[in-house]
Write a protein that holds these residues in place. Sequence first.
Motif, PDB file in Angstrom:
ATOM      1  N   LEU A   1      20.856 -24.009  42.441  1.00 30.19           N
ATOM      2  CA  LEU A   1      19.243 -24.268  43.043  1.00 30.19           C
ATOM      3  C   LEU A   1      18.589 -24.892  42.089  1.00 30.19           C
ATOM      4  O   LEU A   1      19.013 -26.000  41.714  1.00 30.19           O
ATOM      5  N   ASP A   2      17.637 -24.859  41.720  1.00 26.85           N
ATOM      6  CA  ASP A   2      17.168 -25.515  40.390  1.00 26.85           C
ATOM      7  C   ASP A   2      17.709 -26.141  39.098  1.00 26.85           C
ATOM      8  O   ASP A   2      17.119 -26.986  39.002  1.00 26.85           O
TER       9      ASP A   2
ATOM     10  N   GLY B   1      17.606 -15.799  41.778  1.00 32.18           N
ATOM     11  CA  GLY B   1      15.793 -15.694  42.014  1.00 32.18           C
ATOM     12  C   GLY B   1      15.489 -15.987  43.762  1.00 32.18           C
ATOM     13  O   GLY B   1      14.017 -15.796  43.396  1.00 32.18           O
ATOM     14  N   ARG B   2      16.847 -16.866  44.302  1.00 36.56           N
ATOM     15  CA  ARG B   2      16.184 -17.476  45.262  1.00 36.56           C
ATOM     16  C   ARG B   2      17.471 -17.102  45.961  1.00 36.56           C
ATOM     17  O   ARG B   2      19.020 -17.865  45.552  1.00 36.56           O
ATOM     18  N   GLY B   3      17.667 -16.634  47.520  1.00 35.51           N
ATOM     19  CA  GLY B   3      19.057 -16.934  48.733  1.00 35.51           C
ATOM     20  C   GLY B   3      19.245 -15.107  47.591  1.00 35.51           C
ATOM     21  O   GLY B   3      19.379 -14.553  46.969  1.00 35.51           O
ATOM     22  N   THR B   4      20.898 -15.628  47.903  1.00 31.76           N
ATOM     23  CA  THR B   4      21.843 -14.564  47.959  1.00 31.76           C
ATOM     24  C   THR B   4      23.726 -15.207  47.252  1.00 31.76           C
ATOM     25  O   THR B   4      23.237 -16.557  47.266  1.00 31.76           O
TER      26      THR B   4
ATOM     27  N   LEU C   1       8.280 -12.224  50.054  1.00 30.97           N
ATOM     28  CA  LEU C   1      10.163 -11.905  49.538  1.00 30.97           C
ATOM     29  C   LEU C   1      10.757 -11.344  49.117  1.00 30.97           C
ATOM     30  O   LEU C   1      10.047 -10.512  48.303  1.00 30.97           O
TER      31      LEU C   1
ATOM     32  N   PRO D   1       9.437 -13.548  44.174  1.00 32.19           N
ATOM     33  CA  PRO D   1       9.216 -14.114  43.064  1.00 32.19           C
ATOM     34  C   PRO D   1       8.659 -15.227  42.848  1.00 32.19           C
ATOM     35  O   PRO D   1       7.685 -15.151  43.128  1.00 32.19           O
TER      36      PRO D   1
ATOM     37  N   LEU E   1      11.767 -12.230  39.579  1.00 33.22           N
ATOM     38  CA  LEU E   1      11.750 -11.779  40.341  1.00 33.22           C
ATOM     39  C   LEU E   1      10.469 -10.836  39.990  1.00 33.22           C
ATOM     40  O   LEU E   1      11.554  -9.606  38.755  1.00 33.22           O
TER      41      LEU E   1
ATOM     42  N   GLY F   1      17.084 -19.887  40.214  1.00 35.71           N
ATOM     43  CA  GLY F   1      16.365 -19.973  40.629  1.00 35.71           C
ATOM     44  C   GLY F   1      14.012 -19.000  39.280  1.00 35.71           C
ATOM     45  O   GLY F   1      15.156 -19.206  38.475  1.00 35.71           O
TER      46      GLY F   1
ATOM     47  N   ALA G   1       5.176 -15.537  48.792  1.00 35.79           N
ATOM     48  CA  ALA G   1       6.297 -15.928  48.024  1.00 35.79           C
ATOM     49  C   ALA G   1       6.052 -14.297  48.254  1.00 35.79           C
ATOM     50  O   ALA G   1       7.487 -13.961  47.608  1.00 35.79           O
TER      51      ALA G   1
END
Length: 280
Positions: free
Chosen positions: A37-38, A165-168, A7, A11, A208, A205, A4
């Motif tokens: 995402l989530d 928070g994750r990916g773009t 990354l 995150p 960060l 996500g 984590a």
Amino acid sequence: MSDAAALPGQPRGGVLSGPATTRAVNVLAPNPSAMTLDGTNTWIVFEPDSELAAVVDPGPLDEAHLRNVIATAERLGKRVALTLLTHGHPDHAEGAGRFAELTRTHVRALDPALRLGDEGLAAGDVITLGGLELRVVPTPGHTSDSLCFHLPADRAVLTGDTILGRGTTMVAHPDGRLGDYLDSLRRLRSLTVDDGVHTVLPGHGPVLDDAQGAVEFYLAHRAHRLAQVETAVENGHVTPSEVVAHVYADVDRSLWPAAELSVRAQLEYLQEHGLIPGGR
């Protein structure tokens, strides 16, 4: 170093819902998907010693979720007194009207069509509520009406879909424009350098903890994608769908429609700057 920590943006792991900073609590909407995402992060923000709270992005029109947001605020000893929107995409804003009805609040947004009440939002606005201070940061690009909220007391920024928070994120062409998006990322970078912002509270996500690292990753990612698209065109991949199939070959095909919107924005940007044929 943990995976984590390696990354972009560092995150946080663990449960997504719950307290994120001293003044921000997340209530995760039950709308997970490849795009969300989530699920959508609905943020309750407040000054600790005040009974008032603002809610950023009520999320989808899901009655149980909207009532859960209100109940969460009440468990914190807060009353929702204001509803704010980072942008108008349904996964963030569809429930705003019903939420405003439940809480008897106004809805403030950049887009007049999304507002309920006389006040909107504009660059440079400072929102105060029970001692809480939120500064409006215009960040067009993902959409034309995208904005972020700087929470200086927590050295944090609520980014909506501008940084995830994750990916773009995608640039939702034609409403979103890549040049605007790059300028917005640079504006956020200045917050990390000049204003000490270190925490990203995203619209999707995990939180960060390295805001500058996240922004730098996004800028580098966009530069890399632009170079890939330019090379693809030089190699004869002319249409947006052809470019997507070439550049995003290793990406889940369910995300290709979103990728095509970003590619259209990239092609437009390259044309406008005379880097591929068809520009001004």
